[in-house]
Design a protein around this motif. Structure first.
Motif, mmCIF file in Angstrom:
data_model
loop_
_atom_site.group_PDB
_atom_site.id
_atom_site.type_symbol
_atom_site.label_atom_id
_atom_site.label_comp_id
_atom_site.label_asym_id
_atom_site.label_seq_id
_atom_site.Cartn_x
_atom_site.Cartn_y
_atom_site.Cartn_z
ATOM 1 N N TRP A 125 -10.035 -38.464 31.797
ATOM 2 C CA TRP A 125 -9.961 -39.763 32.446
ATOM 3 C C TRP A 125 -9.731 -39.507 33.934
ATOM 4 O O TRP A 125 -8.886 -38.681 34.322
ATOM 5 C CB TRP A 125 -8.815 -40.591 31.856
ATOM 6 N N ASN A 126 -10.463 -40.227 34.778
ATOM 7 C CA ASN A 126 -10.488 -39.930 36.203
ATOM 8 C C ASN A 126 -9.957 -41.127 36.996
ATOM 9 O O ASN A 126 -10.427 -42.261 36.826
ATOM 10 C CB ASN A 126 -11.923 -39.603 36.636
ATOM 11 N N TYR A 127 -8.988 -40.868 37.873
ATOM 12 C CA TYR A 127 -8.297 -41.941 38.598
ATOM 13 C C TYR A 127 -8.489 -41.772 40.107
ATOM 14 O O TYR A 127 -8.538 -40.649 40.623
ATOM 15 C CB TYR A 127 -6.798 -41.923 38.283
ATOM 16 N N ALA A 128 -8.533 -42.896 40.823
ATOM 17 C CA ALA A 128 -8.627 -42.890 42.279
ATOM 18 C C ALA A 128 -7.264 -42.565 42.895
ATOM 19 O O ALA A 128 -6.230 -42.560 42.208
ATOM 20 C CB ALA A 128 -9.110 -44.258 42.772
ATOM 21 N N LEU A 129 -7.254 -42.341 44.192
ATOM 22 C CA LEU A 129 -6.017 -42.013 44.902
ATOM 23 C C LEU A 129 -5.037 -43.178 44.928
ATOM 24 O O LEU A 129 -3.868 -42.993 45.277
ATOM 25 C CB LEU A 129 -6.334 -41.568 46.332
ATOM 26 N N ASP A 130 -5.491 -44.373 44.594
ATOM 27 C CA ASP A 130 -4.582 -45.514 44.485
ATOM 28 C C ASP A 130 -4.279 -45.869 43.030
ATOM 29 O O ASP A 130 -3.674 -46.905 42.752
ATOM 30 C CB ASP A 130 -5.143 -46.734 45.218
ATOM 31 N N GLY A 131 -4.729 -45.024 42.079
ATOM 32 C CA GLY A 131 -4.404 -45.208 40.675
ATOM 33 C C GLY A 131 -5.443 -45.921 39.839
ATOM 34 O O GLY A 131 -5.331 -45.954 38.612
ATOM 35 N N ALA A 137 0.443 -40.262 47.112
ATOM 36 C CA ALA A 137 -0.839 -39.824 47.675
ATOM 37 C C ALA A 137 -1.224 -40.671 48.871
ATOM 38 O O ALA A 137 -0.921 -41.873 48.933
ATOM 39 C CB ALA A 137 -1.937 -39.919 46.610
ATOM 40 N N ARG A 138 -1.926 -40.036 49.825
ATOM 41 C CA ARG A 138 -2.495 -40.763 50.960
ATOM 42 C C ARG A 138 -3.988 -40.944 50.691
ATOM 43 O O ARG A 138 -4.717 -39.974 50.473
ATOM 44 C CB ARG A 138 -2.289 -40.000 52.265
#
Length: 398
Positions: free
Chosen positions: A125-131, A87-88
């Motif tokens: 569960w919710n994760y950001a684009l950097d994990g 992901a970017r």
């Protein structure tokens, strides 16, 4: 609290120091070497061993960087049963991480898209684009639960020639210094600025990943299996310009042409615009390179082409295939027509290779499967064996 993950399994039965001694017979000079033991191409135990010895430690090519040009763009890929997200993020950085939710191991996403977060569809569960884990519903009663400790496991990322590589070992040594023997052959292509208009994937191909790698870099069959369609790039014009070193992570050869600006199509000539900075020498050859265990990369005067090899089992792989052109190619109003013409030519090679590799894999299961001898036109195979045996040895000794 530390997240617990599975540890590497014990050595599979039969893969030990004595077996390694047998493999050493495949790493001598090409005039004396013999082919690898057939069971390395058919055994589930061998692939399980390679999953730890190779895929958990080596740089894995997952695709071209232009596949995720914008913040929020992402795609997934699965290599040896490991689902990976690339992901970017909002800052434009490329991140790679496991796609396995750290709650109950569900894959949090599949395919590709654009977004601001990854929400696991099972329990949200919710994760950001950097994990990073941003939210986990109804976990307030869970004793000692700290969101910062439960992000998606991150992978190391490196860009090379416009390709994205990832490594499950976040402390892995950089990839680029191990590819310097081949990079001069790519300098005039400027692949980081070139364009890949898309890829297509052949799914469930019935052969081992090593059969795929050997076939891609096999000059011996060039104008034998591909008689007529590759007569302009014959087997006897194969050259192996670099002496092997254990520090290398690339195995490559040159394939000379009988005329300038050859092309892998019915005309035997380039169809797309030739890369303008190529020298006359570069316009009279192709190169064929392996960056194990996932990337096969080749060049011709008007294109580069790549295969991304993804094992699904000991005798099954997916292969993603793409072409790379100089940006001026897309300005031609006939680009789509020329692309179809070029692709038709490549498909002839693909069909012939598919038939051959399917029958090779079938033969490797035979009680009469040989430890064969090599032609001088197969020196790349011995170098591939050396790359492979080095990693087998490190895993066994480690």
């Amino acid at each position: 609290m530390t997240i617990e993950h599975t540890t590497a399994p014990a050595l599979p039965e039969g893969i030990d120091a004595a077996f390694l001694d047998e493999m050493q017979r495949s790493t001598t000079d090409v005039a004396t070497a013999i082919t690898l033991p057939p069971q390395l191409y058919t055994s589930a135990e061998a692939l399980a061993f390679e999953r730890e010895a190779i895929y958990a430690k080596e740089w894995l090519c997952v695709g071209r960087v232009e596949r995720i040009p914008n913040p929020g763009d992402w795609f997934t890929v699965t290599i040896c049963d490991e689902p990976i997200i690339v992901a970017r993020d909002k800052q434009g950085e490329i991140n790679a991480m496991s796609a396995v939710c750290q709650h109950r191991a569900m894959q949090v996403c599949d395919g590709e898209g654009n977004g601001t977060t990854f929400k696991c569809p099972y329990h949200h569960w919710n994760y950001a684009l950097d994990g990073r884990l941003l939210g986990a519903p109804a976990m307030e009663r869970t004793e000692g639960f700290d969101k910062s400790e439960w992000g998606l496991p991150r992978l190391a990322v490196e860009l090379w020639q416009g390709f994205v590589f990832v490594n499950m070992d976040v402390d892995a040594a950089p990839l680029a210094p191990t590819l310097t023997s081949y990079t001069p052959y790519l300098d005039n292509y400027h692949l980081e600025d070139a364009v890949c208009p898309g890829t297509f994937t052949l799914e469930d191909m019935p052969w081992n990943w090593k059969v795929m790698f050997e076939n891609f870099n096999d000059g011996y069959h060039a104008n034998r299996l591909h008689q007529y369609v590759q007569d302009f790039c014959p087997s006897n014009m194969s050259e192996f310009p670099v002496e092997w070193s254990d520090d290398n992570n690339v195995i490559f050869r040159e394939g000379g042409y009988t005329h300038m600006d050859g092309g892998f199509n019915a005309t035997h000539h380039s169809i797309m615009p030739v890369f303008p900075d190529l020298t006359e020498e570069e316009r009279t050859r192709s190169t064929f390179a392996l960056v194990p265990p996932t990337l096969c990369l080749g060049t011709a005067p008007d294109q580069a082409f790549f295969f991304l090899v993804r094992p699904k089992g000991p005798e099954t792989i997916d292969v993603e295939i793409g072409y790379i052109f100089h940006p001026s190619a897309l300005d031609d109003p006939l680009f789509e027509h020329k692309l179809k013409l070029a692709d038709v030519g490549v498909q002839v090679f693909v069909e012939q290779d598919q038939d051959a590799t399917t029958k090779v894999q079938r033969g490797l299961r035979s009680r009469f499967a040989p430890r064969g001898r090599y032609s001088w036109q197969e020196e790349s195979h011995v170098n591939f064996n050396r790359w492979l045996v080095k990693r087998y040895r490190e895993q066994i000794n480690g």
